[in-house]
Design a protein around this motif. Sequence first.
Motif, PDB file in Angstrom:
ATOM      1  N   GLU A  65       0.830  -1.202   0.000  1.00 53.65           N
ATOM      2  CA  GLU A  65       0.000   0.000   0.000  1.00 53.65           C
ATOM      3  C   GLU A  65       0.869   1.259   0.000  1.00 53.65           C
ATOM      4  OE1 GLU A  65      -3.405   2.164   2.804  1.00 53.65           O
ATOM      5  OE2 GLU A  65      -2.714   0.131   3.271  1.00 53.65           O
ATOM      6  N   THR A  66       1.915   1.266   0.810  1.00 53.34           N
ATOM      7  CA  THR A  66       2.835   2.405   0.840  1.00 53.34           C
ATOM      8  C   THR A  66       3.500   2.590  -0.521  1.00 53.34           C
ATOM      9  OG1 THR A  66       3.273   2.089   3.200  1.00 53.34           O
ATOM     10  CG2 THR A  66       4.908   3.332   1.943  1.00 53.34           C
ATOM     11  N   ARG A 120       1.098   4.213  -2.969  1.00 54.22           N
ATOM     12  CA  ARG A 120       0.985   5.652  -2.735  1.00 54.22           C
ATOM     13  C   ARG A 120       2.233   6.387  -3.259  1.00 54.22           C
ATOM     14  NH1 ARG A 120      -3.354   6.698   0.399  1.00 54.22           N
ATOM     15  NH2 ARG A 120      -4.162   5.010   1.702  1.00 54.22           N
ATOM     16  N   THR A 137      -4.210   7.628  -3.939  1.00 56.30           N
ATOM     17  CA  THR A 137      -4.122   8.945  -3.329  1.00 56.30           C
ATOM     18  C   THR A 137      -4.319   8.864  -1.836  1.00 56.30           C
ATOM     19  OG1 THR A 137      -6.479   9.332  -3.750  1.00 56.30           O
ATOM     20  CG2 THR A 137      -4.919  10.079  -5.419  1.00 56.30           C
ATOM     21  N   THR A 138      -3.735   9.772  -1.117  1.00 61.27           N
ATOM     22  CA  THR A 138      -3.875   9.809   0.341  1.00 61.27           C
ATOM     23  C   THR A 138      -5.215  10.401   0.700  1.00 61.27           C
ATOM     24  OG1 THR A 138      -1.496  10.121   0.582  1.00 61.27           O
ATOM     25  CG2 THR A 138      -2.871  10.665   2.478  1.00 61.27           C
TER      26      THR A 138
END
Length: 313
Positions: A301-302, A305, A311-312
């Motif tokens: 997931e990191t 991003r 998107t955060t």
Amino acid sequence: MDLKRRNFLAGVALVAAASQAQAAATEIDTTIEIINLWPGQPPGGAGPTQSEDLTPRGALRQISTPRLIVHRPDKPSGAAMLLCSGGGYRKVDIVNESTPAAIYFASRGITAVELVYRVPQEGWSIHAPFLDGMRALKIMRAQSERLGIHPARTGILGFSAGGHLAGMLATGAAESFYVPTDDIDNQVMKPAFAALLYPVITMMAPFDQTQSRLNIIGRHPTQDLREDFSVERQVSRDTPPIFLAHALDDPIVPVDHSLMMFQALRSAGIDTEIHVFQSGGHGWGMGKARPDVISWAQLAETWLRFNGMLTTS
């Protein structure tokens, strides 16, 4: 197999996987849709003679109706992911792999789409899994507006043999197998990223001693077949960014598979990230029973991003 039975099997798999994913997902996605891949008889063989069933360990067998199981998040980000379970190209291990992963990533705003693909040895050709994977990507592109996904942020994730399938799709190697059947096949859909978990990568000695190799290219394959189905040989400048995770003590698919892929990606100048866990074995899925590898989903997931795919919030 009729729609009621397909829905039943999908529901059984979802319920069984939900308990495994509780630690990973704070809220289980309840918006599920099933989409058949082909209008009528799928190409690539006559298919199995027995009805589809779910094994006690949660794997689908005798698949005659390849399909997508779409998990639509409550708050979609526009990102999407096609998930391919493993099973040595003998079965499709959705309960342990793609379903809990779909639940996790849907809780993160990603439209997660499980691929129920056909396997050889059940009346299908060796190309059937790749035909289904290509068709799945084309359907996702054709229905992207309805599904609320952005093709530029749509990728693929695969486990074990499903990692091999995902790698063949990400590198474009599967395109040579494909024969168009209808207007959907006018769509062009190349994954924007790929995540490969304890993947089968190579069909070359000495790391070709996998069930996947046996079921795809047989006991005595030609050199051309070995090369055509070795993912590391298909890497080019057009290959998308790829995330890799593997356990050093994997007894089924040696970690060398991921290391070979990582080196091929580096040589081609492709953005890549690899995580080699000291222990974990094989087939960890979301990692609940293997604490040494449970962090892979957060790491992926990191990475998504960082690469602008998610998107955060």
